[in-house]
Design an enzyme around this catalytic site. Structure first.
Site: not given
Ligand code: S3P
Length: 435
Positions: A22, A94, A316, A343, A389
């Site tokens: 992140s 994502g 996660d 996810k 994961r």
């Molecule tokens: C993330 C936010 C989370 C997490 C993803 C990374 C990020 O998703 O599950 O692996 O870096 O902002 P969500 O914002 O959809 O909860």
């Protein structure tokens, strides 16, 4: 379609884990709109973060890589990004796509975002709907709810927006758009989603203010200062080793320099409430984030409940938490986690299906699962469904299962944890990789 073949056995020794995913995504994107060069030491180089790096370069930003792996991002300022000549490929990531939608909505150029078949199934309306309320022009499949998306940069205005579910990706997209909007953007979050964006943008001098569940963003009066950071280890990657250390008798491991931001470490709280002892030493700050060394060994656990605000702080980690729960005495229940269904895979369905193949007593709920433990797992052929994961959670299950476990399609682990097999191997795990 690499398979990972895992035999039971303990993990012993010291290790690090790959850098936080992140934070690396954010460092690349935020560094690109800073005024001057941002130095990112120890960035994560994985499938997902390489997608962000490719996009940043396609937006005209020079990124140099040193031999030590450090990245120097030559930021072009808030208004210096260039219109990309081709489609921006977010691959499987994502976070890349959702952050970019907010990042690009207020630029003065046109861009198109695309991704893998897996990413094309994931919902984007959660980002495009509030951005449209801010005046964004976004077209795409299913009325702009699915990739590919076409963004015609436009003049934005601030809105007050309450997130229907806590999500750091959506929060970040709106705060980034707020940097380009007239007036104030107010994001109201119903739970404590990871706050790396707020920490990093504030450190760069951006006008981001957090007060409880309200976070505001507005157009900066000054250029953003470049970053100079060393990215800590990713708690979400450390989670697999933590789980193995606690579950496999005879294990004793130390994981060095792991980020333990309170919005990320819900798994630690869950483990502690289930009876585990996890030692946290060598506290320090890295990249404005609390960081420490985690030391664990084998513990007997009792079942517990995870729900409400705790869910987003371990979202996660829930697939590997299901593996942990199979070894806890009594029932473990996870609720309020319907987000798992959108996810990389429907992680409630895929986790339940695959753990059952290993003998777990696990039931699916609409918004989570219940595990009746402890159960002796037995080796079997299981599939990652292309979800990094899940692949790693199943490998951890293989370390406690009797006999041999084959995790099919395990190469996807490198979306977030590029040296997963090597790391386990160095800690003494018995593993083989077959094509
Ligand atoms: C993330 C936010 C989370 C997490 C993803 C990374 C990020 O998703 O599950 O692996 O870096 O902002 P969500 O914002 O959809 O909860």
């Amino acid at each position: 379609m690499t398979n990972l073949i895992v035999s039971p056995g303990p993990l012993i020794g010291h290790t690090t884990v790959p850098a936080d995913k992140s934070i690396t995504h954010r460092a690349l994107l935020f560094g690109a709109i800073a005024d001057g060069a941002s130095r990112i030491r120890n960035p994560l180089r994985s499938g997902d973060t390489n997608a962000t790096l490719g996009v940043v370069r396609a937006l005209g930003v020079a990124v140099q890589e040193s031999e030590s792996g450090e990245l120097l991002v030559h930021g072009r300022g808030l208004h210096g990004l260039q219109e990309p000549e081709t489609v921006l490929d977010c691959v499987n990531s994502g976070t890349t796509v959702r952050l970019l939608i907010g990042y690009l909505a207020g630029q003065d150029f046109f861009s198109v975002l695309a991704g893998s078949p897996q990413l094309r199934k994931r919902p984007m309306g959660r980002v495009t709907d509030p951005l449209r309320q801010m005046g964004a022009h976004i077209d795409g499949r299913d009325s702009g709810k699915l990739l590919p998306l076409a963004i015609t940069g436009s003049r934005l205005h601030g809105v007050d927006y309450e997130l229907p579910v806590p999500s750091a990706q959506v929060k970040t997209a709106l705060l980034l758009a707020g940097l380009y909007a007239d007036g104030l953007t107010v994001v109201i979050e119903p739970g404590p989603a990871r706050d790396h964006t707020e920490r990093m943008l504030t450190s760069m001098g951006a006008p981001i203010v957090s007060k409880g569940k309200y976070i505001t963003s507005e157009r900066p009066q000054r250029p953003l200062a470049p970053l100079d950071i060393t990215v800590p280890g990713d708690f979400s990657s450390a989670a697999f080793l933590l789980a193995a250390g606690i579950l496999v008798p005879g294990s004793d491991i130390t994981i060095q320099s792991v980020g333990v931001n309170p919005t990320r470490r819900g798994l630690l709280d869950a483990l502690i409430s289930m009876g585990a002892e996890v030692q946290l030493d060598n506290w320090r700050e890295m990249a404005g984030e609390p960081t420490g060394d985690l030391h664990v060994r084998h513990w007997e656990l009792t079942g517990g409940a995870v729900q409400g605000d705790q869910i987003v702080t371990m979202i996660d980690e829930l697939p590997v938490f299901a593996v942990i729960a199979t070894q806890a005495r009594g029932d473990t229940i996870v609720r309020d986690a319907a987000e798992l269904r959108v996810k990389e895979t429907d992680r409630i369905a895929t986790t339940v299906t695959e753990l059952r193949k290993l003998g777990a007593d696990i039931e699916e709920l609409p918004d989570g699962f219940v595990v009746h433990g402890p159960t002796k797992l037995h080796g079997a052929h299981v599939s990652s469904h292309g979800d990094h994961r899940l692949a790693m959670a199943l490998a951890v299950a293989g370390l406690i299962a009797e006999g041999v476990t084959t995790v099919e399609d395990a190469a996807c682990a490198s979306d977030s944890f590029p040296d997963f097999e090597e790391t386990l191997h160095k800690l003494g795990a018995k593993l083989d990789v077959t094509p």
